[in-house]
Design an enzyme around this catalytic site. Sequence first.
Site, short mmCIF file in Angstrom:
data_model
loop_
_atom_site.label_atom_id
_atom_site.label_comp_id
_atom_site.label_asym_id
_atom_site.label_seq_id
_atom_site.Cartn_x
_atom_site.Cartn_y
_atom_site.Cartn_z
CG HIS A 125 2.68 2.41 -8.63
ND1 HIS A 125 1.55 3.00 -9.19
CD2 HIS A 125 2.27 1.83 -7.48
CE1 HIS A 125 0.51 2.75 -8.41
NE2 HIS A 125 0.91 2.04 -7.37
CB SER A 126 3.31 4.51 -4.97
OG SER A 126 2.85 4.93 -3.71
CG LEU A 127 9.05 5.70 -2.44
CD1 LEU A 127 9.17 7.12 -1.91
CD2 LEU A 127 9.55 4.69 -1.41
CB SER A 186 1.93 5.15 -11.97
OG SER A 186 0.89 4.32 -11.49
#
Length: 263
Positions: free
Chosen positions: A97-99, A125
Amino acid sequence: MSTKMRVAPRARSVVAVSSNADAAARLFCFPFAGGGASVFRKWAPHIASDIELLAIQLPGRESRIAETPFTNLRDICSTLAADIAPLLDRPYAFYGHSLGSLVAFSLARELRSIGAPLPMHLFLSGRRAPHLPSGRRPLYDLPRDELLLELDRLEGTPRAVLENEELLELFMPLLRADFQVNETYEHAALPPLPLSASVMGGLADEAADRSQLEAWQEHFEGKINVSMFPGGHFYIDDALPVIGGRISACMAQLLRPRAAQFA
């Protein structure tokens, strides 16, 4: 199946959220900036019991809080490639997720470069495709007060942390390091990965809209599937039961042709 978190053998970077010696596959989970392995503890009830759930624990957080955080993606990927090598003895997938999405994608590229077994699928994500510019000013080197304002606006840091000086003293260096990893990333044009991917995002997430998520397609030979959910950058908190089910179903489907080979 045990849900007590433990460090996987020979791999300080990997924490077993749910252990299963007979698992058909493994799911490695990569947290967002500032996050640690414990954010995936709540995932265990939503992932199929025949999938071993493993969370990445990088230096500078939780059980590794005394260690210096990484500040560049190259060091992260080379370290993780070595750490997870003993755990690639069965089919596996990545979720980030993200990073964490950027780390998962970059690690898959690193594994390809060294000839290691590749994941059967990537679940990405809340992160725009890696070749797209951020459009946001760098945060990692902002003065403290400005960074706090940005953290409050992004709504990714608990209010209890932002209002506690002792917690901030512990949390800020880690968050700056993770932001530096993300914001100093330089994309290299390489052939697409010979994989498929599932890409997810929040309908109200300003950091990764649908077009930016769809742009991941150029990095995979297989088709990507894009799903949007109500909410912002951390839409995952409310969508976890649905997402856990979809991940489990996707991995089960991908495992069927493998099982048929040995039937």
